[in-house]
Design a protein around this motif. Sequence first.
Motif, PDB file in Angstrom:
ATOM      1  N   UNK A 132      12.912  -1.095  -4.146  1.00  0.00           N
ATOM      2  CA  UNK A 132      12.790   0.328  -4.454  1.00  0.00           C
ATOM      3  C   UNK A 132      11.718   0.534  -5.510  1.00  0.00           C
ATOM      4  N   UNK A 133      10.964   1.575  -5.384  1.00  0.00           N
ATOM      5  CA  UNK A 133       9.997   1.921  -6.416  1.00  0.00           C
ATOM      6  C   UNK A 133       8.944   0.857  -6.643  1.00  0.00           C
ATOM      7  N   UNK A 134       9.318  -0.222  -7.363  1.00  0.00           N
ATOM      8  CA  UNK A 134       8.292  -1.202  -7.713  1.00  0.00           C
ATOM      9  C   UNK A 134       7.622  -1.821  -6.491  1.00  0.00           C
TER      10      UNK A 134
ATOM     11  N   UNK B 253       4.118  -1.424  -6.232  1.00  0.00           N
ATOM     12  CA  UNK B 253       3.300  -2.126  -7.216  1.00  0.00           C
ATOM     13  C   UNK B 253       3.342  -3.633  -6.983  1.00  0.00           C
ATOM     14  N   UNK B 254       4.358  -4.107  -6.249  1.00  0.00           N
ATOM     15  CA  UNK B 254       4.506  -5.545  -5.993  1.00  0.00           C
ATOM     16  C   UNK B 254       3.514  -6.063  -4.975  1.00  0.00           C
ATOM     17  N   UNK B 255       3.125  -5.200  -4.059  1.00  0.00           N
ATOM     18  CA  UNK B 255       2.278  -5.662  -2.958  1.00  0.00           C
ATOM     19  C   UNK B 255       1.020  -6.325  -3.538  1.00  0.00           C
TER      20      UNK B 255
ATOM     21  N   UNK C 197      -4.917  -0.261 -11.733  1.00  0.00           N
ATOM     22  CA  UNK C 197      -4.514   1.119 -12.030  1.00  0.00           C
ATOM     23  C   UNK C 197      -3.770   1.733 -10.850  1.00  0.00           C
ATOM     24  N   UNK C 198      -2.977   2.728 -11.142  1.00  0.00           N
ATOM     25  CA  UNK C 198      -2.362   3.463 -10.039  1.00  0.00           C
ATOM     26  C   UNK C 198      -2.237   4.929 -10.404  1.00  0.00           C
TER      27      UNK C 198
ATOM     28  N   UNK D  10       0.772   6.593  -3.159  1.00  0.00           N
ATOM     29  CA  UNK D  10       0.300   6.093  -4.444  1.00  0.00           C
ATOM     30  C   UNK D  10      -1.051   5.427  -4.215  1.00  0.00           C
ATOM     31  N   UNK D  11      -2.016   5.709  -5.073  1.00  0.00           N
ATOM     32  CA  UNK D  11      -3.329   5.067  -4.962  1.00  0.00           C
ATOM     33  C   UNK D  11      -3.402   3.957  -5.994  1.00  0.00           C
TER      34      UNK D  11
END
Lengths: 173, 150, 144, 164
Positions: free
Chosen positions: A88-90, A93-95, A102-103, A166-167
């Motif tokens: 979930x969520x992270x 960012x984990x990929x 940055x995101x 999310x970018x």
Amino acid sequence: MTTDELPPEVQQYIGRLSSFMEGPDEVNKPMIRHWCEMVEDANPLYTDEEYAKNSEYGGIISPPTMLTTWVYPRWWPPLPLDEMDPAIGPAQLDVPLGDVPFFAASSITGEYLLPMRPGDKIRYQTELHSISPFKKIRIGAGHFVTTIHYYYNQRDELVGTTEFVLFRYRMEE
Amino acid sequence: MTHHIVYWDDVTEGQDIGSYSMQMTAVKISGGAWATRDTNPIHHDKDFALKAQQRDMIVNIMHSEGILSKLATDWSGPEGELKRTRFNIEGNCCVGDLMTVSGNVIRKWIGGEDEGFLAGLHLVELQVNSVTPVGPFCNAQITMALPAKK
Amino acid sequence: MVNQILYWEDVGEGTEIPPVSLELTHNRIIMGVCATRDNFPLHHDPEFAHASGYKGPAVAGAFLQGFLGRCVTDWSGPTGKLRKLTLPFRTPNCQGDTITASGKVTRKFLENGDHRVDCELTVTNQDGIATVNAQATVGLPSRA
Amino acid sequence: MALTEKDLALIGKESEPFYAPDDVCKCMIRHYCEMMEDPNPLYTDEEYAKKSKYGGIIAPPQMLMVWCMPRMWPFPEFPWMPMAELELPGVDTYIATDMIHEFYKPVRPGDKLRYVMKLDKVSDLKKTRIGEGHFITTTQTYYNQNDEVVGREIRTVLKYKPNE
């Protein structure tokens, strides 16, 4: 990472589904009322019992845009780590996308399918839906990572979805 | 989950009931004001609070009472019943302050016939004090009914 | 009260959605955190917001969804149904700003027997800067 | 300055009822406990509360006041209360100094609360650390939907003129 082909270790993330997370509160009239106070929303379906009873819904409904609010994790006590699902969520960012430190949130889209009523218990599940090829935009270069939350009520009916883009990027000279 | 029980019989006057600290941040203070539905800007608007001669946004009264009462029931366990609180403000607690709450038992008795809703109950009175690094913040005398052994 | 009924037949492409405004006082910022349950510090902590390059705490996406949802149903009345809302993030809406949402109908269509319109919604701040350009799909009752 | 004739006539008068805008509910109890970091299982643990002598979740007794806080929008019309009529010439700033709560009955989710506020007494003008003012004592009596008195709040506030 300059080709449009995503490497296999990135592709395996696509389609990954989290387990379910249940909202800490049932859908309820006080939180609906507090929400209406926030944006000064006078829609009688949300707060006027009399009106709502005679409407097609037969009673108060939640503003559809409250979807995410019903499932926000509690503020205290802190959730034990083993209750948190790393997907979930992270997940976004984990990929392993390489050098994209940055995101920035790019967009959020809600689709509202069924009314939510006081007493409903809402839970959701997240899908890592897609990862774009490497792209350059105004703020930098990177990948758009899209996740979709699916929201269900206690009768396992899909009440709505939210799609979050999310970018993840790095600065370009 | 099991919870501890404090029996009236085991309590002695003067006994320490422990302490608790909470770091007061802007979020904690304004969130507390909102959880208690208190819209006075002194609890969420720094400029207003400064104009009102405060050091910063201050903790509201219902929030303070909640924290003091929490120490009492944390000590007694859920079998202890809050019956009466007398609450006094002595100073203030602002953003950045570490609020420390501590207390002890100051009286132990069985409610008399003339004590109305307290009659016949096994009672203790707690003195609970809250301080910040700047000085005393607030205090309360809290009357609780505790379970008694047969 | 906003109890009027707006029928699908009575709107056309270009029909305007009247503006609604809110002042983002500190009061409302905190109200937003508590009502949306989104307590990410950007939405309430001035220091965190400044360190992240914002002029002050910025309202959350959920707040804007609520605000735009209100803009739509203030116009459509309670028989209008928000079906879809897309909200791209552009310029933050921060404490101290006054934000105004308004829009217009861009398309009128039928989908699975449901009478719908697509709308473009814009949020502008007091400086006239468009901070959000959103799209909404709304179901309306039909006289048919 | 002394109390006016009108001020004296208000002592002992009761307000019209103030109704809670929301029914007592589990969500507001939970949000309150989050901010107080209060883990008492009677307030948030269904399982535990069901087996307790209460047979279900109860509200923290000290939340009495919270339930009857006025809504934030649309701005409510406040019922008549004697305190609003006090003239008290020369003083304009309020500060709460003392508050007593008495808890008689458990408050449960679904309860509809209201209170009436009685003006008990108003002191003569007194000198304090922060300025000169009157101590005003009021009692709020809280009722549930069955007209049972669930609790009482006795509050003293100082209405004063701050020191220069």
